[in-house]
Structures are given as C-alpha cells and as structure tokens.
Scaffold this active site. Sequence first.
Site, PDB file in Angstrom:
ATOM      1  N   TYR A 125       0.851  -1.200   0.000  1.00 47.13           N
ATOM      2  CA  TYR A 125       0.000   0.000   0.000  1.00 47.13           C
ATOM      3  C   TYR A 125       0.889   1.254   0.000  1.00 47.13           C
ATOM      4  O   TYR A 125       2.120   1.141  -0.064  1.00 47.13           O
ATOM      5  CB  TYR A 125      -0.989  -0.047   1.163  1.00 47.13           C
ATOM      6  CG  TYR A 125      -1.981  -1.195   0.981  1.00 47.13           C
ATOM      7  CD1 TYR A 125      -2.812  -1.232  -0.141  1.00 47.13           C
ATOM      8  CD2 TYR A 125      -2.050  -2.254   1.872  1.00 47.13           C
ATOM      9  CE1 TYR A 125      -3.698  -2.290  -0.353  1.00 47.13           C
ATOM     10  CE2 TYR A 125      -2.937  -3.317   1.673  1.00 47.13           C
ATOM     11  CZ  TYR A 125      -3.749  -3.329   0.551  1.00 47.13           C
ATOM     12  OH  TYR A 125      -4.610  -4.371   0.339  1.00 47.13           O
ATOM     13  N   LEU A 178      -0.117 -17.437  10.036  1.00 46.23           N
ATOM     14  CA  LEU A 178      -0.301 -18.875  10.226  1.00 46.23           C
ATOM     15  C   LEU A 178       0.227 -19.364  11.572  1.00 46.23           C
ATOM     16  O   LEU A 178       0.928 -20.367  11.646  1.00 46.23           O
ATOM     17  CB  LEU A 178       0.326 -19.640   9.053  1.00 46.23           C
ATOM     18  CG  LEU A 178      -0.334 -19.350   7.686  1.00 46.23           C
ATOM     19  CD1 LEU A 178       0.392 -20.067   6.565  1.00 46.23           C
ATOM     20  CD2 LEU A 178      -1.814 -19.723   7.690  1.00 46.23           C
TER      21      LEU A 178
HETATM   22  C1  LIG Z   1     -10.056 -11.042   5.963  1.00 43.52           C
HETATM   23  C2  LIG Z   1      -8.686 -10.446   6.061  1.00 43.52           C
HETATM   24  C3  LIG Z   1      -8.522  -9.073   5.973  1.00 43.52           C
HETATM   25  C4  LIG Z   1      -7.257  -8.494   6.143  1.00 43.52           C
HETATM   26  N1  LIG Z   1      -7.142  -7.125   6.192  1.00 43.52           N
HETATM   27  C5  LIG Z   1      -5.972  -6.572   6.586  1.00 43.52           C
HETATM   28  C6  LIG Z   1      -5.897  -5.205   6.932  1.00 43.52           C
HETATM   29  O1  LIG Z   1      -6.896  -4.490   6.985  1.00 43.52           O
HETATM   30  N2  LIG Z   1      -4.679  -4.711   7.245  1.00 43.52           N
HETATM   31  C7  LIG Z   1      -3.559  -5.490   7.277  1.00 43.52           C
HETATM   32  O2  LIG Z   1      -2.473  -4.990   7.560  1.00 43.52           O
HETATM   33  N3  LIG Z   1      -3.623  -6.801   7.005  1.00 43.52           N
HETATM   34  C8  LIG Z   1      -4.802  -7.370   6.707  1.00 43.52           C
HETATM   35  N4  LIG Z   1      -4.897  -8.718   6.539  1.00 43.52           N
HETATM   36  C9  LIG Z   1      -3.707  -9.545   6.824  1.00 43.52           C
HETATM   37  C10 LIG Z   1      -3.747 -10.044   8.275  1.00 43.52           C
HETATM   38  O3  LIG Z   1      -3.721  -8.976   9.200  1.00 43.52           O
HETATM   39  C11 LIG Z   1      -2.596 -11.022   8.577  1.00 43.52           C
HETATM   40  O4  LIG Z   1      -1.387 -10.330   8.498  1.00 43.52           O
HETATM   41  C12 LIG Z   1      -2.559 -12.209   7.622  1.00 43.52           C
HETATM   42  O5  LIG Z   1      -3.858 -12.716   7.374  1.00 43.52           O
HETATM   43  C13 LIG Z   1      -1.670 -13.337   8.164  1.00 43.52           C
HETATM   44  O6  LIG Z   1      -2.130 -13.762   9.427  1.00 43.52           O
HETATM   45  P1  LIG Z   1      -3.029 -15.114   9.616  1.00 43.52           P
HETATM   46  O7  LIG Z   1      -2.261 -16.236   8.999  1.00 43.52           O
HETATM   47  O8  LIG Z   1      -3.174 -15.237  11.121  1.00 43.52           O
HETATM   48  O9  LIG Z   1      -4.331 -14.881   8.922  1.00 43.52           O
HETATM   49  C14 LIG Z   1      -6.137  -9.308   6.340  1.00 43.52           C
HETATM   50  C15 LIG Z   1      -6.306 -10.703   6.364  1.00 43.52           C
HETATM   51  C16 LIG Z   1      -7.556 -11.265   6.253  1.00 43.52           C
HETATM   52  C17 LIG Z   1      -7.705 -12.768   6.368  1.00 43.52           C
END
Ligand SMILES: Cc1cc2nc3c(=O)[nH]c(=O)nc-3n(C[C@H](O)[C@H](O)[C@H](O)COP(=O)(O)O)c2cc1C
Length: 384
Positions: free
Chosen positions: A189, A306
């Site tokens: 971004y 993850l």
């Molecule tokens: C539905 C969804 C929306 C997300 N929106 C954002 C966001 O608004 N800002 C951001 O920095 N990352 C966003 N991400 C990334 C997550 O914050 C996170 O870094 C990424 O999903 C990896 O973590 P996880 O494996 O626990 O899902 C989003 C991820 C998901 C699944």
Amino acid sequence: MSRLFSPLTLRSVTFRNRTMVAPMCQYSSQHGLANEWHLVHLGRFALGGFGLVMVEATGVSPEGRISYGDMGLWEEAHIAPLARIAKFLKEQGAVPAIQLAHAGRKASTPIAWRGAFNETDDEKARYAFESWTPVAPSAHIHADKPGFTAPEALDASGIRKVIDDFASAAARAHRAGFDVAEIHGAHGYLLNQFLSPLANARSDHYGGSRENRMRLLLEVTEAVRAVWPADKPLFVRLSVTDGSPGGWSIEDSVVLAAELKARGVDLIDCSSGGFEGYALKPGPQYQVPLAAAVRKAGLPTAAVGLISDPQAAESILASGEADVIALARGALDDPNWAVHAHLALDPGEASYGLMPRQASARLRDRDRHMGIGGFAKGTSVPKG
Ligand SMILES: Cc1cc2nc3c(=O)[nH]c(=O)nc-3n(C[C@H](O)[C@H](O)[C@H](O)COP(=O)(O)O)c2cc1C
C-alpha cells in the site's frame, strides 16, 4: 503462568496478555462508517480473551481506501460509531487499536469477495459504490490485472496532504478512545510503495536512495506521533521484505526500524509482501524470522502469519523472536482462541478468569464435571 498470558506494558497501556487480533478489512462500511457488523465482529474477539483487538485498515482519506467498503476516519462523522466499538472492547478488557491506512495505487479495487466491479445499479445505491483514480509515488499501475487502475503520481502538495491526513486521522482515533494506533506501512500500500523500488521511481527527495524512500513513512510517523498522546503506544506494520527480487529487504527493515524507534514507535508488526512476484512460501509461523530480525533493531515486535498452535506461540515469545502474537484467520476461525490457548498453556481455575463473567463460572463448572481444563474428573461442583 505462560509468557503468552503474562501482561505487557507499552508506555502507560497494559495489555492483559500478549495475544492480538491483526487488522482485517471487512469491506462492510458505507461512506467509511463503522456499523453493527464491525461492533459484533470485533467485539467477539474481546469476549474471546485477546489482549489487543485492532480495527481494520482505516482510510485516512476517501481516495486512500482499498475499496468503497473500507472503514474511514477522514471526517468527524466517523468518530462516534468507532467510539462505540472502542468503548466495548475496553469494557471487555481488550486494548482497542486501529490501523491507519492509505492504499495508494492499490486503492479503488473491487470488494474482495466480488473479485470485479459487478455491482448492479441497485447494489451500487445500497452499498454506496464509488470508484476513483488512485494516487501513488509514481504513475505505475500495480499490476496489469483486472481490478487495478493506473494511478496519478503524487506531487509535493499531494504528499503534504497524505502526511496531514494520517495526523488528522490519528487525532480522531484518540478522540474515539483507541489506545493504540498502527500506521500501515505494509502489503504494497502507499507507504510501502514509497519504500519499495518496485513502485517508487521518483527522482525527488522521496525517491532514489533508501534514505529518500523511507522519508514519507518517517514524516508520517513524526506527524502522527506529534498528535498521538505520549502515554499511548504507536505501532507500525511493515512488509519486512517484499519477498520479490529487487524489492525492499529484511536488511532495509532493520535500518528503518531503528529510525522508527527514534521517532517514538513502540512496536513493529512484522508482515511481508504486497507486490507481484512474492516468493515466500506460506506455512506455519513462516513470518516469525522477520519479527526476530527486526527485534534485533531493539524494539518490540509482533509476529503474524499462520500461527495457531498455543505451544508454538509460547515458544516464539520464550525464544525472544517476538513480544506479541497476532492472529487474523485463526481468530476468525476461533474468536475464543485466546481463552482456549490460555487453558491449554495454563490449565486450571485461574484461566477461566479470561472469559466474560457471564460465562466463566458456568464453563469452569462444566469442565470440572467433564474432567477437562486442568480439573480431575468428577471434581465436585457447588450448585448455584
Ligand atoms: C479477511 C482479512 C482481511 C485483512 N485485512 C488486513 C488489513 O486491513 N490490514 C492489514 O495490515 N492486514 C490485513 N490482513 C492480513 C492479516 O492482518 C494477517 O497479516 C494475515 O492474514 C496473516 O495472518 P493469519 O495467517 O493469522 O491470517 C487481512 C487478512 C484477512 C484474512
């Protein structure tokens, strides 16, 4: 007591534990306003015991939204519905946090689950559809793929506006009752676009050398820190590496983290990627080495990506790779993950205290009957 469930204090804010819900775009706002969906979606994580709950990427300006459905904080009307959410999170013991964002050339993209601008006229009216020309460091489109629009390069006054917009949004976030603000410098971004040679082809003092490419994020940080209260922590989310050849590297992030620390940043939330050609292989805890590398710059980090196993989360903290464990999809899957992880790591009576009082005694009694949660089978349960 596990490290994961021991408190953490940054400035004058104490987190009841070291679990955090990472920001997650919901694409469910109209005109940038928070609504009932956001209250329930975020509220359940506070009920589920997380130490910090972060509101999704929130546009500091209308043109800075990823999509027309993003949350915003560019005007006063946005404060009241967000204040309701911050108050609820706090009442339930979680630290209310918000991510301040500008999508740059990745703005005005379709709502994630639609994949294209396929709204009917009726839906356009109902969901307050908008599309616009994005802004960016350089007039280079993110990718030649449907959904992306060729951006206009920001001029000096456009850059000034970005800095002012971040500061104004931070001031509003404080008035809405948030105790942590996070500047979104990741995922390809706007601020990440300035950092990365993959998107920044400027020849002024915002482009070229690493020092120049870091300038906008550092100026935004200074402007936000100036209005964000001294007793409240400020986070920055970085793509610690673009993960693409010729892009921003871990080594660059270590240098940047030290500069951010000098400007009053309290924690780096360590993610990766956001440009075409990303080559990291997602797998369990795959971004933890990024948090560990940045932590060597001398400031706390959050590890994300993850992470779902409580024991793994505990060892990340115990080995000094990170200070906070963030979950996004794991929290969607199990909004009570923190409560469950606490019981797994610290079985017994005390862990039930992380549940809302409306549930804790009842669930403790159930678990005594069942002989789970650290109780021997058949433990007698007082009636009541
Ligand atoms: C539905 C969804 C929306 C997300 N929106 C954002 C966001 O608004 N800002 C951001 O920095 N990352 C966003 N991400 C990334 C997550 O914050 C996170 O870094 C990424 O999903 C990896 O973590 P996880 O494996 O626990 O899902 C989003 C991820 C998901 C699944």
